[in-house]
Design a protein around this motif. Structure first.
Motif, mmCIF file in Angstrom:
data_model
loop_
_atom_site.group_PDB
_atom_site.id
_atom_site.type_symbol
_atom_site.label_atom_id
_atom_site.label_comp_id
_atom_site.label_asym_id
_atom_site.label_seq_id
_atom_site.Cartn_x
_atom_site.Cartn_y
_atom_site.Cartn_z
ATOM 1 N N ARG A 101 4.575 -4.567 -22.822
ATOM 2 C CA ARG A 101 4.435 -6.132 -20.911
ATOM 3 C C ARG A 101 4.779 -4.728 -19.871
ATOM 4 O O ARG A 101 5.702 -4.255 -19.478
ATOM 5 N N LEU A 102 3.498 -5.146 -19.127
ATOM 6 C CA LEU A 102 3.869 -3.836 -17.834
ATOM 7 C C LEU A 102 3.294 -5.286 -16.866
ATOM 8 O O LEU A 102 2.938 -6.461 -16.478
ATOM 9 N N SER A 103 4.714 -5.084 -16.206
ATOM 10 C CA SER A 103 5.080 -5.787 -14.654
ATOM 11 C C SER A 103 5.069 -4.853 -13.034
ATOM 12 O O SER A 103 5.846 -3.563 -13.149
ATOM 13 N N LEU A 104 4.196 -5.286 -12.397
ATOM 14 C CA LEU A 104 3.876 -3.798 -11.218
ATOM 15 C C LEU A 104 4.322 -4.910 -9.678
ATOM 16 O O LEU A 104 3.865 -6.097 -9.448
ATOM 17 N N VAL A 105 4.927 -4.686 -8.667
ATOM 18 C CA VAL A 105 5.130 -4.933 -7.959
ATOM 19 C C VAL A 105 4.874 -3.818 -6.619
ATOM 20 O O VAL A 105 5.214 -3.192 -6.775
ATOM 21 N N ALA A 106 4.291 -4.428 -6.206
ATOM 22 C CA ALA A 106 2.926 -3.993 -5.111
ATOM 23 C C ALA A 106 3.911 -3.788 -3.830
ATOM 24 O O ALA A 106 4.333 -4.044 -3.676
ATOM 25 N N ARG A 107 3.387 -2.314 -2.492
ATOM 26 C CA ARG A 107 4.500 -2.558 -1.531
ATOM 27 C C ARG A 107 3.309 -3.511 -1.043
ATOM 28 O O ARG A 107 2.738 -3.692 -1.154
ATOM 29 N N SER A 108 4.471 -3.750 0.041
ATOM 30 C CA SER A 108 3.689 -4.844 1.384
ATOM 31 C C SER A 108 2.471 -3.955 2.085
ATOM 32 O O SER A 108 2.531 -2.568 2.549
ATOM 33 N N GLY A 109 1.353 -4.963 1.632
ATOM 34 C CA GLY A 109 -0.276 -4.435 1.910
ATOM 35 C C GLY A 109 -0.662 -4.086 1.562
ATOM 36 O O GLY A 109 -1.738 -2.968 1.467
ATOM 37 N N LYS A 110 0.168 -3.322 0.271
ATOM 38 C CA LYS A 110 -0.811 -2.717 -0.483
ATOM 39 C C LYS A 110 -1.562 -3.736 -2.456
ATOM 40 O O LYS A 110 -1.328 -4.557 -2.114
ATOM 41 N N SER A 111 -2.949 -3.021 -2.588
ATOM 42 C CA SER A 111 -3.426 -4.095 -3.200
ATOM 43 C C SER A 111 -3.253 -3.369 -4.372
ATOM 44 O O SER A 111 -3.026 -2.121 -4.703
ATOM 45 N N LEU A 112 -3.336 -3.780 -6.057
ATOM 46 C CA LEU A 112 -3.558 -3.905 -7.131
ATOM 47 C C LEU A 112 -5.027 -2.796 -7.811
ATOM 48 O O LEU A 112 -4.653 -2.695 -8.961
ATOM 49 N N GLU A 113 -5.880 -3.510 -6.840
ATOM 50 C CA GLU A 113 -6.728 -3.146 -7.155
ATOM 51 C C GLU A 113 -7.588 -1.818 -7.818
ATOM 52 O O GLU A 113 -8.193 -1.571 -8.610
ATOM 53 N N THR A 114 -7.110 -0.835 -6.914
ATOM 54 C CA THR A 114 -7.169 0.797 -7.028
ATOM 55 C C THR A 114 -7.170 0.998 -8.311
ATOM 56 O O THR A 114 -7.375 2.266 -8.487
ATOM 57 N N LEU A 115 -5.891 0.376 -9.270
ATOM 58 C CA LEU A 115 -4.585 1.562 -10.023
ATOM 59 C C LEU A 115 -5.827 1.111 -10.960
ATOM 60 O O LEU A 115 -6.257 -0.505 -11.945
ATOM 61 N N SER A 116 -5.173 1.743 -12.745
ATOM 62 C CA SER A 116 -5.774 1.746 -13.742
ATOM 63 C C SER A 116 -5.157 2.236 -14.803
ATOM 64 O O SER A 116 -3.978 3.265 -14.066
ATOM 65 N N VAL A 117 -4.336 1.892 -16.084
ATOM 66 C CA VAL A 117 -3.415 2.516 -17.057
ATOM 67 C C VAL A 117 -3.865 2.886 -18.103
ATOM 68 O O VAL A 117 -5.090 1.838 -18.568
ATOM 69 N N LEU A 118 -3.555 4.147 -18.446
ATOM 70 C CA LEU A 118 -4.306 4.850 -19.395
ATOM 71 C C LEU A 118 -2.626 4.720 -20.684
ATOM 72 O O LEU A 118 -1.032 5.110 -20.177
ATOM 73 N N LEU A 119 -2.311 3.738 -21.422
ATOM 74 C CA LEU A 119 -1.259 3.641 -22.550
ATOM 75 C C LEU A 119 -1.608 4.338 -23.915
ATOM 76 O O LEU A 119 -2.891 4.221 -24.815
ATOM 77 N N THR A 120 -0.961 5.093 -24.469
ATOM 78 C CA THR A 120 -1.567 6.039 -26.055
ATOM 79 C C THR A 120 -0.031 5.448 -26.770
ATOM 80 O O THR A 120 1.115 5.929 -26.276
#
Length: 516
Positions: free
Chosen positions: A201-220
């Motif tokens: 379970r991942l919980s992400l907190v973005a910086r002010s004015g930043k979007s998470l849309e450009t992010l992707s995650v690779l879990l192994t």
């Protein structure tokens, strides 16, 4: 994908942490760290310059430390100049060059190192990507400062919050710290469903004015014998969940940005499943008196007593999977065994011949030096071990003890003292080899343990070489030999504690003549 992983609009301010030495004429870099400040944070306060007089280096020698606050764009331009070999004091109104020597990039620009544990973290509480400019060797003046004034290293360490005595490779370096510009923080926790199914379970907190849309995650997902499953997903929410197959062992994580590249990386790690607690109740102290010799004041000390009051555990109390537990246990046993082999852990008992062959094999491999420190070393040991080198160019140093061995009858010729016969053999042998024999003086030799130095390795032996293997004992190669070699060198150079064999035998003969 941009050409550089650093987007100028992500950072507004920066701090250049810098320490340099000034001898009245030249400036030499001691350390620099360029820390970019995320856009959402304000301008850090400017602090006054600090300095330390280093009189042991020179009458006018000083160390200066300052945190230069500037715009991020100017800080990146300053770092670019450093990469091109131009290092100056930031913000100076006049040219003030700082000598660094040749600086090598690590890694090659514009790549950044992600996820590594770098000891200098700066002031921003976040994970960092880093880039480093490293000199192949330090200037002579900086090396001299390390040797003659170690308190200067401690002073700098307090300024940059890094123990430079533990991380001396940071001296003379320039380091770029790039905090995660998109995430203020993120958590990676173990999730357990109602039916016992497990997930990340991942919980992400973005910086002010930043979007998470450009992010992707690779879990192994990694099992005891290797990776078993890989999951790639785009970040579309601040909360993510990735299901795993069965009981989770270890998980590695890579977080990427389509614009900035790799932002986070975590190697395979497991989850905390259970926390055990033990509490104790203090009781009365116990006083122990140590028996002493006649006329001496007995030593006594107190030991606080306690009793176990409670033992508890919270979390997952279920039994670990027996198959993976057995695989992991056997893997750890192999790791420990391999470490024993690497350190040359050897147990000898009842076979003196085997032990002698082992030591001779070590001696034969020497390329530069063989040092034998053994208070019970005499003629037989000289031929058995000290002469087992394969090259006459190898320096052979023997440090034995007059009080414990050389005053006794020699094991080879009982009609003579061991010291006299050892000197006779030494005179005949030193003409054809780089052999030197020294004797520890005093009623008790300064060394108790036995050491065998082969080039840069140090072996510790519980038994003397002359009897090794006859009684149960150990030999092991020390994991950190350099400090031990230094201590042996210091004692060997002490003219009070150590005498050349010839001088010791001469003094011994005089004392016998005088009846002392």
């Amino acid at each position: 994908m941009s050409k550089t992983p650093i987007i100028s609009s992500d950072f507004k301010f920066a701090v250049v942490h810098m320490a340099w030495m000034f001898n009245g004429k030249d400036r030499d870099l001691l350390f620099a760290g360029v820390e970019l400040i995320p856009e959402e944070l304000g301008r850090p306060p400017q602090e006054p310059r600090d300095q330390l007089k280093i009189s042991k280096v020179g009458d006018r020698a000083r160390i200066y430390f300052e945190r230069f606050v500037m715009d991020a764009e100017d800080a990146l331009a300053w770092y670019a100049n450093c990469r091109n070999g131009i290092v100056e004091l930031p913000g100076s109104k006049e040219l003030k060059a700082v000598a660094t020597g040749v600086l090598k990039e690590e890694p090659q620009w514009p790549s950044l190192i992600t996820g590594a544990e770098f000891p200098f973290t700066g002031d921003v509480l976040a994970s960092h990507r880093t880039h480093h400019l490293i000199p192949p060797e330090l200037p002579q003046c900086v090396q001299a400062m390390q040797e003659v004034q170690p308190d200067a290293i401690r002073w700098m360490s307090e300024k940059i919050y890094v123990d430079l005595a533990r991380y001396p490779e940071l001296l003379g370096t320039i380091n770029l710290l790039v905090p995660n510009p998109v995430l203020r923080s993120f958590e990676h926790r173990l999730g357990v469903g109602e039916s016992g199914e497990e997930s990340s379970r991942l919980s992400l907190v973005a910086r002010s004015g930043k979007s998470l849309e450009t992010l992707s995650v690779l879990l192994t997902e990694v099992r005891p014998t290797g990776p078993s499953n890989v999951t790639f997903l785009k970040v579309d929410n601040r909360y993510l969940e990735v299901s795993h197959s069965g009981r989770v062992e270890e998980v590695s994580l890579a977080m990427m940005c389509s614009v900035r590249g790799l932002l986070e990386w975590q190697g395979p790690t497991g989850f905390f499943r259970t926390v055990h607690f033990r509490s104790h109740v203090p009781g009365a102290s116990k006083r122990v008196t140590v028996p002493s010799r006649a006329g001496e004041v007995p030593e006594s000390y107190e030991v606080p007593q306690r009793r176990l009051a409670n033992r508890s555990a919270i979390g997952d109390l279920s039994t670990e999977d027996p198959i993976t537990a057995r695989i992991r246990s056997l893997r750890h046993a192999r790791t420990r065994a391999d470490e024993g082999v690497r350190l040359g852990q050897k147990w000898f008992h009842g076979n003196h011949h085997e032990a002698k062959l082992f030591i001779r094999t070590l001696t034969q491999k020497a390329e530069r030096r063989v040092w034998i420190v053994d208070p019970y070393f005499a003629t037989a040991e000289l031929f058995s071990f000290a002469l087992a080198t394969s090259s006459s160019e190898v320096e052979v140093l023997v440090l034995t003890s007059g009080q414990l061995m050389l005053k006794n009858q020699d094991a080879v010729d009982a009609s003579r003292e061991a010291g006299e016969l050892l000197l006779e053999q030494y005179k005949a042998l030193k003409k054809q080899s780089q052999l030197n024999i020294l004797v520890m003086t005093g009623d008790r030799p300064v060394f108790h343990d036995r050491f065998l130095v082969i080039d840069d390795a140090v072996w510790l032996s519980g038994n003397s070489l002359g009897t090794i293997g006859e009684r149960a004992g150990m030999m092991i190669s020390l994991p950190d030999p350099a400090p031990v070699i230094q201590k042996i060198q210091e004692i060997v150079r002490d003219a009070v504690l150590v005498k050349p064999l010839e001088e010791w035998v001469t003094n011994r003969q005089k004392s016998k003549t005088n009846g002392s």
